[in-house]
Design a protein around this motif. Structure first.
Motif, PDB file in Angstrom:
ATOM      1  N   PRO A 124       0.834  -1.208   0.000  1.00  0.00           N
ATOM      2  CA  PRO A 124       0.000   0.000   0.000  1.00  0.00           C
ATOM      3  C   PRO A 124       0.867   1.256   0.000  1.00  0.00           C
ATOM      4  CG  PRO A 124      -0.702  -1.516   1.715  1.00  0.00           C
ATOM      5  CD  PRO A 124       0.516  -2.106   1.113  1.00  0.00           C
ATOM      6  N   VAL A 125       0.409   2.280  -0.700  1.00  0.00           N
ATOM      7  CA  VAL A 125       1.222   3.486  -0.856  1.00  0.00           C
ATOM      8  C   VAL A 125       1.455   4.173   0.480  1.00  0.00           C
ATOM      9  CG1 VAL A 125       1.290   5.815  -1.845  1.00  0.00           C
ATOM     10  CG2 VAL A 125       0.537   3.875  -3.238  1.00  0.00           C
ATOM     11  N   ARG A 126       2.714   4.516   0.715  1.00  0.00           N
ATOM     12  CA  ARG A 126       3.060   5.348   1.869  1.00  0.00           C
ATOM     13  C   ARG A 126       3.563   6.666   1.337  1.00  0.00           C
ATOM     14  NH1 ARG A 126       6.319   2.497   6.544  1.00  0.00           N
ATOM     15  NH2 ARG A 126       6.763   4.702   6.865  1.00  0.00           N
ATOM     16  N   GLU A 127       3.184   7.721   2.000  1.00  0.00           N
ATOM     17  CA  GLU A 127       3.578   9.046   1.532  1.00  0.00           C
ATOM     18  C   GLU A 127       5.064   9.295   1.746  1.00  0.00           C
ATOM     19  OE1 GLU A 127       0.376   9.328  -0.117  1.00  0.00           O
ATOM     20  OE2 GLU A 127       1.685  11.080  -0.261  1.00  0.00           O
ATOM     21  N   HIS A 128       5.632  10.117   0.893  1.00  0.00           N
ATOM     22  CA  HIS A 128       7.011  10.565   1.101  1.00  0.00           C
ATOM     23  C   HIS A 128       7.025  11.504   2.300  1.00  0.00           C
ATOM     24  CE1 HIS A 128      10.933  12.299   0.492  1.00  0.00           C
ATOM     25  NE2 HIS A 128      11.143  11.596  -0.597  1.00  0.00           N
ATOM     26  N   PRO A 129       7.909  11.269   3.257  1.00  0.00           N
ATOM     27  CA  PRO A 129       7.886  12.084   4.478  1.00  0.00           C
ATOM     28  C   PRO A 129       8.506  13.468   4.315  1.00  0.00           C
ATOM     29  CG  PRO A 129       9.688  10.538   4.559  1.00  0.00           C
ATOM     30  CD  PRO A 129       8.946  10.233   3.295  1.00  0.00           C
ATOM     31  N   GLY A 130       9.108  13.717   3.162  1.00  0.00           N
ATOM     32  CA  GLY A 130       9.825  14.983   2.996  1.00  0.00           C
ATOM     33  C   GLY A 130      11.170  14.931   3.713  1.00  0.00           C
ATOM     34  N   VAL A 131      11.985  15.952   3.516  1.00  0.00           N
ATOM     35  CA  VAL A 131      13.309  15.973   4.148  1.00  0.00           C
ATOM     36  C   VAL A 131      13.481  17.181   5.056  1.00  0.00           C
ATOM     37  CG1 VAL A 131      14.367  14.615   2.320  1.00  0.00           C
ATOM     38  CG2 VAL A 131      14.413  17.104   2.159  1.00  0.00           C
ATOM     39  N   GLY A 132      12.368  17.805   5.436  1.00  0.00           N
ATOM     40  CA  GLY A 132      12.446  18.994   6.287  1.00  0.00           C
ATOM     41  C   GLY A 132      12.729  18.651   7.740  1.00  0.00           C
ATOM     42  N   GLY A 133      13.141  19.636   8.489  1.00  0.00           N
ATOM     43  CA  GLY A 133      13.311  19.478   9.925  1.00  0.00           C
ATOM     44  C   GLY A 133      14.489  18.631  10.341  1.00  0.00           C
ATOM     45  N   LEU A 134      15.411  18.409   9.419  1.00  0.00           N
ATOM     46  CA  LEU A 134      16.586  17.606   9.752  1.00  0.00           C
ATOM     47  C   LEU A 134      17.826  18.467   9.629  1.00  0.00           C
ATOM     48  CD1 LEU A 134      15.763  14.438   7.620  1.00  0.00           C
ATOM     49  CD2 LEU A 134      15.712  14.558  10.116  1.00  0.00           C
ATOM     50  N   GLY A 135      18.892  18.026  10.211  1.00  0.00           N
ATOM     51  CA  GLY A 135      20.170  18.675   9.948  1.00  0.00           C
ATOM     52  C   GLY A 135      20.721  19.429  11.128  1.00  0.00           C
ATOM     53  N   VAL A 136      21.852  20.033  10.858  1.00  0.00           N
ATOM     54  CA  VAL A 136      22.588  20.752  11.898  1.00  0.00           C
ATOM     55  C   VAL A 136      22.951  22.127  11.362  1.00  0.00           C
ATOM     56  CG1 VAL A 136      24.768  19.714  11.106  1.00  0.00           C
ATOM     57  CG2 VAL A 136      24.598  20.593  13.423  1.00  0.00           C
ATOM     58  N   ARG A 137      22.985  23.115  12.231  1.00  0.00           N
ATOM     59  CA  ARG A 137      23.404  24.462  11.839  1.00  0.00           C
ATOM     60  C   ARG A 137      24.580  24.890  12.710  1.00  0.00           C
ATOM     61  NH1 ARG A 137      21.024  23.196   8.309  1.00  0.00           N
ATOM     62  NH2 ARG A 137      19.120  23.986   7.347  1.00  0.00           N
ATOM     63  N   PHE A 138      25.744  24.963  12.098  1.00  0.00           N
ATOM     64  CA  PHE A 138      26.910  25.394  12.867  1.00  0.00           C
ATOM     65  C   PHE A 138      26.947  26.912  12.931  1.00  0.00           C
ATOM     66  CE2 PHE A 138      28.510  21.277  13.426  1.00  0.00           C
ATOM     67  CZ  PHE A 138      28.413  20.575  12.236  1.00  0.00           C
ATOM     68  N   PRO A 139      27.356  27.474  14.081  1.00  0.00           N
ATOM     69  CA  PRO A 139      27.465  28.934  14.169  1.00  0.00           C
ATOM     70  C   PRO A 139      28.543  29.479  13.225  1.00  0.00           C
ATOM     71  CG  PRO A 139      28.201  27.868  16.219  1.00  0.00           C
ATOM     72  CD  PRO A 139      27.648  26.800  15.356  1.00  0.00           C
ATOM     73  N   ASP A 140      29.571  28.675  12.973  1.00  0.00           N
ATOM     74  CA  ASP A 140      30.666  29.122  12.113  1.00  0.00           C
ATOM     75  C   ASP A 140      30.978  28.011  11.112  1.00  0.00           C
ATOM     76  OD1 ASP A 140      34.256  29.667  12.702  1.00  0.00           O
ATOM     77  OD2 ASP A 140      32.987  30.081  10.948  1.00  0.00           O
ATOM     78  N   PRO A 141      30.165  27.896  10.056  1.00  0.00           N
ATOM     79  CA  PRO A 141      30.343  26.783   9.128  1.00  0.00           C
ATOM     80  C   PRO A 141      31.757  26.697   8.552  1.00  0.00           C
ATOM     81  CG  PRO A 141      28.302  27.937   8.660  1.00  0.00           C
ATOM     82  CD  PRO A 141      29.034  28.748   9.677  1.00  0.00           C
ATOM     83  N   ALA A 142      32.335  27.849   8.186  1.00  0.00           N
ATOM     84  CA  ALA A 142      33.665  27.806   7.580  1.00  0.00           C
ATOM     85  C   ALA A 142      34.697  27.266   8.561  1.00  0.00           C
ATOM     86  CB  ALA A 142      34.073  29.196   7.085  1.00  0.00           C
ATOM     87  N   GLY A 143      34.587  27.706   9.808  1.00  0.00           N
ATOM     88  CA  GLY A 143      35.518  27.224  10.825  1.00  0.00           C
ATOM     89  C   GLY A 143      35.364  25.729  11.069  1.00  0.00           C
ATOM     90  N   THR A 144      34.119  25.277  11.174  1.00  0.00           N
ATOM     91  CA  THR A 144      33.868  23.841  11.370  1.00  0.00           C
ATOM     92  C   THR A 144      34.353  23.056  10.159  1.00  0.00           C
ATOM     93  OG1 THR A 144      31.944  24.376  12.720  1.00  0.00           O
ATOM     94  CG2 THR A 144      32.090  22.124  11.867  1.00  0.00           C
ATOM     95  N   PHE A 145      34.118  23.609   8.977  1.00  0.00           N
ATOM     96  CA  PHE A 145      34.579  22.957   7.740  1.00  0.00           C
ATOM     97  C   PHE A 145      36.084  22.738   7.792  1.00  0.00           C
ATOM     98  CE2 PHE A 145      34.660  21.858   3.315  1.00  0.00           C
ATOM     99  CZ  PHE A 145      35.816  22.426   2.796  1.00  0.00           C
ATOM    100  N   ALA A 146      36.827  23.786   8.163  1.00  0.00           N
ATOM    101  CA  ALA A 146      38.286  23.684   8.208  1.00  0.00           C
ATOM    102  C   ALA A 146      38.719  22.579   9.161  1.00  0.00           C
ATOM    103  CB  ALA A 146      38.892  25.022   8.606  1.00  0.00           C
ATOM    104  N   GLU A 147      38.057  22.506  10.313  1.00  0.00           N
ATOM    105  CA  GLU A 147      38.403  21.453  11.287  1.00  0.00           C
ATOM    106  C   GLU A 147      38.096  20.070  10.728  1.00  0.00           C
ATOM    107  OE1 GLU A 147      37.195  24.245  15.086  1.00  0.00           O
ATOM    108  OE2 GLU A 147      36.029  22.428  14.665  1.00  0.00           O
ATOM    109  N   THR A 148      36.950  19.960  10.061  1.00  0.00           N
ATOM    110  CA  THR A 148      36.538  18.647   9.569  1.00  0.00           C
ATOM    111  C   THR A 148      37.435  18.171   8.438  1.00  0.00           C
ATOM    112  OG1 THR A 148      34.295  19.363  10.077  1.00  0.00           O
ATOM    113  CG2 THR A 148      34.522  17.272   8.951  1.00  0.00           C
ATOM    114  N   VAL A 149      37.860  19.086   7.583  1.00  0.00           N
ATOM    115  CA  VAL A 149      38.789  18.700   6.517  1.00  0.00           C
ATOM    116  C   VAL A 149      40.034  18.081   7.138  1.00  0.00           C
ATOM    117  CG1 VAL A 149      40.335  19.581   4.727  1.00  0.00           C
ATOM    118  CG2 VAL A 149      37.961  20.334   4.795  1.00  0.00           C
ATOM    119  N   ALA A 150      40.525  18.695   8.205  1.00  0.00           N
ATOM    120  CA  ALA A 150      41.704  18.142   8.882  1.00  0.00           C
ATOM    121  C   ALA A 150      41.366  16.787   9.489  1.00  0.00           C
ATOM    122  CB  ALA A 150      42.177  19.118   9.964  1.00  0.00           C
TER     123      ALA A 150
END
Lengths: 454, 248, 196
Positions: C17-43
């Motif tokens: 039976p068909v189930r609806e697509h739940p969408g992808v909203g309301g998920l994820g993380v928001r970093f206060p300093d994305p560029a800074g976090t990015f630099a750390e994660t690359v390392a």
């Protein structure tokens, strides 16, 4: 040999089984660290489960949408009802173009179809390029794990293998040096191949594209040099939209090995200029599984391997103890659908601890399916007659409280009076364990006597 | 006063009656009137676990009939309670008494923790105790958050045990790895089952446990069997016995 | 084509039976300093992230890198960053890029939660440029760094061209789970993150 017999052999080498167990447990720990770094981890899992359930409920529409969009991008879409047809299709594409050497990145689907021996028998060399896959290929073995194919081999064994097959110095066992040797060796294959094959991690209906992930870059090397790219996928790899990738990609590498994402997440849409892209969509039992209500959720699997890594039985028995190419919990629910007789031991190769379903990124109800398979197999008459009889007898006794109480009293008396016989009759227990000390009174005896209640 | 029907699993009744008595005492000490419906025998788990649904069904029917009228049904067993709460719906989905009994059936610790809201257990158990997290209780009844999921940590059993006077709780590595009992698995896959059990024992040994405690006597029977075969001095006790302050 | 019709029919017959697509909203993380976090994660994933003021600074930083200084064959698709010795547009066969020491490539977007850089490699003269060199250098604007994959997919175009997320240098742990940096792709990955 069923799982129990094979596992018993694997367990004999105590040092080795503990080595294997610890190596795979470490990957589980890496997964835990990866999961814990994602605050919305459990919400992601729920969402991924729901997206897959939605997709499977409209799979026909999504397959057609995918084909339309992929074709519009210039890819050629092929359909294969089974492994044999898949192999014929792939072979024809290669043979028509005079391809003698193919490089292939990891694809459990092509293993399932038996592609390598099929092509080799027809004079086409197929080099697996994932390091673990290349190792087992050179060793003439199947992969023992869907993500870490050579996890069962020690560095000394790999060093010896490379010495014999690709000419590394004898005694070279350092993983870095061996990897470098493999890089140089496979470089010649990448450069010489006239075709590159990949699996598919996700096929996006909305865009007609396929996404392939690797850490090594072997899918990328294999598809950016040869002009021909053949991507093979089970029909369950569909997801509806590009944005859905955000959910799955946040889950996949973390679940597999604890990395936030694979090194390369390649999105293929149509061929390279001057090149060709062929997509082979394979059924091979998937549409049938879709129709089985109790077992269809197994089609949501994104092949991360987390259930293998967390399974205390897999870790202590190894991939080769399972009768199918995909071992562990997911293998044990997929395999019986293909051949319940050959794979009848797999649903029983589990203590039903439930850890697998708690690490599954798409929340497949693995323990529930294992139990259902047990029921199926018993209904098919696959339980040894002695065991079925024992269960019938026990069930009968348990329906009559006084009979049950009597049977219990007799059994306890026998355990005290003839311990040798009791031990012999329960050899499956007593070979390695003491039996419990039989109490003179049961709980209900004690209750009546000490509490004086009727 | 809360009336509780005591559900004593078949193997506890026959092999570990002390566990049943301890559970009864613990419930009475916390203000319950305990009755023992004597017609009970087995919840059917061994049969269901082996895939013998036809053999399990009559036992499920019996169970639901016998325990139908009680406000609370409490058992010193995670696996048996999980059978009722999570697996009876696959066996006897249309049984009219199913939902009621499902909603009334509790494992002992979760009953103390969730229903009676016991904050502190007034008993002593001055030993070094390693808690074995039996799988059905852990992952099917969610007696604790578990090592796999990313949720706010909690552990109902540990919380209760920690209040016992004199107790030292030690944590083995791989705190919630399966012991390998698994029902028919214990014999059908003897080699892996015993290896899993010995590994659990070794982990508790390394953590310094004098006693291994758990909520399922089946797991304990397996661990105890291995310990005694190896001649190791570590004791194995059911959580009910700890909560009753029975050092034994 | 019989198989196609067979499969589609079988799939439709079997569909739950068909189930609806739940969408992808309301998920994820928001970093206060994305560029800074990015630099750390690359390392954290085995790469190097150097934060520089602008493209000119990126060029200067590049020329200081040992892998660049030792490089003989260099290809750059970022004007002003790196002096290419190989013009990829003039190379007709990607096989001839074998032996490339360094590729300098433009990143379209970066993802802080995993250190990945989105490359619209379909627009490169050759896709192989991101995987065939010994060393990879990616040039990315800090303003183009988002927090998570959901934000990434909100911004990037998936198709019609080829695109790839690259997170750190190629690696493998297939031998006894020992991590080895440098498998078939680049042995190192340096991200030059420009503020302007």
């Amino acid at each position: 040999m069923g799982h129990a017999e094979s596992a018993a052999l694997f367990v004999r080498d105590d040092a080795r089984v503990h080595w294997h167990d610890q190596a795979v447990w470490w990957v589980r720990q890496k997964r835990d660290a990866g999961a814990r770094s994602v605050p919305d981890w459990e919400a992601l899992r729920e969402r991924a489960e729901a997206i897959k359930a939605h997709t499977l409920s409209r799979l026909g529409d999504y397959l057609e949408e995918f084909e339309r969009n992929a074709t519009a991008r210039g890819a050629t879409v092929h359909w294969a009802r089974d492994g044999e047809q898949h192999n014929r299709i792939v072979h024809r594409i290669l043979a028509d173009r005079g391809v003698k050497l193919v490089v292939k990145s990891k694809s459990m689907l092509t293993e399932e179809c038996g592609l390598n021996p099929y092509l080799e028998a027809r004079g086409i060399e197929i080099a697996d390029t994932d390091l673990g896959e290349r190792i087992v290929q050179l060793n003439h073995q199947p992969p023992s794990h869907i993500v870490m194919p050579a996890i069962h081999l020690k560095r000394e064994e790999i060093g010896g293998l490379f010495h014999r097959t690709i000419g590394t110095p004898e005694g070279l066992t350092d993983p870095g040096a061996l990897t470098e040797a493999a890089r140089q060796h496979l470089r010649t294959k990448f450069l010489g191949a006239r075709a590159g094959m990949t699996g598919v991690n996700f096929a996006v209906a909305e865009t007609g594209g396929v996404v392939v992930v690797t850490n090594e870059g072997n899918a990328d090397m294999g598809t950016s040099l040869p002009p021909l790219h053949i991507a093979c996928m089970g029909i369950e790899k569909l997801i509806p939209r590009a944005r859905d990738l955000g959910v799955f990609l946040r889950l996949l590498a973390r679940s597999a090995v604890g990395q936030p994402i694979s090194v390369y997440t390649s999105h293929f849409h149509g061929p390279r200029p001057g090149g060709e892209l062929h997509l082979v969509l394979v059924d091979n039992g998937r549409s049938e599984l879709l129709g089985q209500g109790a077992f269809r959720r197994a089609l949501s699997c994104i092949r991360c391997g987390a259930c293998l890594n967390t399974c205390p039985v897999f870790r202590r028995s190894g991939g080769y103890s399972y009768t199918w190419l995909i071992p562990g919990p997911i293998g044990s629910v997929l395999a019986p659908a293909r051949d319940p007789v050959t794979h009848g031991s797999l649903p029983f190769a589990s203590s039903l601890c439930g850890s697998c379903t708690d690490v599954c990124p798409v929340r497949i109800d693995l323990p529930h399916q294992l139990l259902r398979w047990r029921r199926e197999l018993v209904a098919r008459g696959q339980l040894p007659p002695g065991k079925r009889l024992a269960m019938r007898l026990a069930s009968l006794v348990f329906r009559f409280p006084r009979l049950y109480a009597l049977a219990g009293r007799l059994a306890r008396w026998a355990m005290r009076a003839t311990p040798g016989l009791a031990r012999a009759l329960s050899a499956g227990w007593t070979r390695q364990r003491e039996l419990p000390v039989p109490p003179p009174e049961s709980f209900r005896d004690l209750y009546r006597r000490t509490l004086g209640r009727p | 006063m809360t009336t509780v029907a005591l559900f004593v699993p078949c193997y506890v009744d026959q092999l570990y009656p002390g566990v049943g008595m301890a559970a009864l005492r613990v419930l009475e000490r916390h203000g319950c009137r305990v009755v023992f419906p004597e017609d009970q025998t087995c919840c059917g788990q061994p049969m269901a676990n082996a895939g013998c649904a036809d053999e399990a069904r009559p036992l499920a029917d019996r169970f639901l009939r016998i325990f139908a009228g009680y406000e609370y049904v409490v058992a010193p067993s995670g696996s048996c309670v999980s059978m009722v709460r999570n697996h009876y719906q696959d066996l006897v989905p249309d049984h009219p008494g199913l939902e009621r009994v499902k909603g009334s059936t509790f494992e002992l610790c979760e009953f103390l923790h969730d229903v009676l809201r016991v904050e502190r257990v007034d008993a002593a158990f001055p030993r070094r105790v390693g808690l074995h997290r039996s799988c059905h209780g852990q992952r099917e009844l969610r007696l604790a958050s578990g090592s796999e999921r990313v949720v706010e940590p909690f552990d109902k059993v540990k919380r209760l045990l920690a209040t016992l006077r004199g107790i030292t709780l030690v944590e083995p590595e791989r705190a919630d790895e399966c012991c390998g009992f698994g029902g028919t698995f214990a014999v059908a896959e003897e080699a892996v089952s015993c290896l899993m059990g010995r590994d659990r024992v070794a982990a508790h040994e390394r953590a310094g446990a004098e006693v291994i405690a758990g909520v399922d006597a089946s797991c304990l029977m397996h661990l105890d069997g291995l310990l005694r075969r190896a001649g190791k001095p570590i004791g194995v006790r059911h959580v009910a016995e700890l909560l009753a302050g029975e050092e034994g | 084509m019989a198989a196609r019709e067979e499969i589609l029919a079988a799939v439709r017959r079997a569909a739950p039976p068909v189930r609806e697509h739940p969408g992808v909203g309301g998920l994820g993380v928001r970093f206060p300093d994305p560029a800074g976090t990015f630099a750390e994660t690359v390392a954290a994933v085995g790469g190097t992230c150097l934060r520089v003021a602008d493209l000119a600074a990126a060029d200067r930083a590049l020329r200081e890198l040992p892998v660049y200084r030792e490089a003989r064959r260099i290809a750059s698709l970022v004007p002003g960053v790196g002096a290419g010795t190989v013009d990829p547009a003039a190379v007709s066969d990607p096989h001839d890029l074998e032996g490339l020491d360094v590729s300098v490539l433009p990143g379209a977007l970066g993802v802080a939660e995993n250190g990945a850089v989105w490359l619209e490699a379909g627009a490169f003269p050759h896709r192989a440029l991101y995987v065939i060199p010994e060393h990879l250098v990616l040039v990315l604007g800090a303003a183009d760094v988002v927090s998570d994959m959901h934000q990434a997919y909100d911004r990037i175009a998936v198709g019609p061209g080829f695109g790839v997320f690259v997170s750190g240098p190629s690696k493998t742990a297939d031998i006894e789970q020992a991590l080895v940096i440098g498998a078939h792709g680049a042995r190192s990955c340096t991200v030059l993150l420009t503020e302007a």
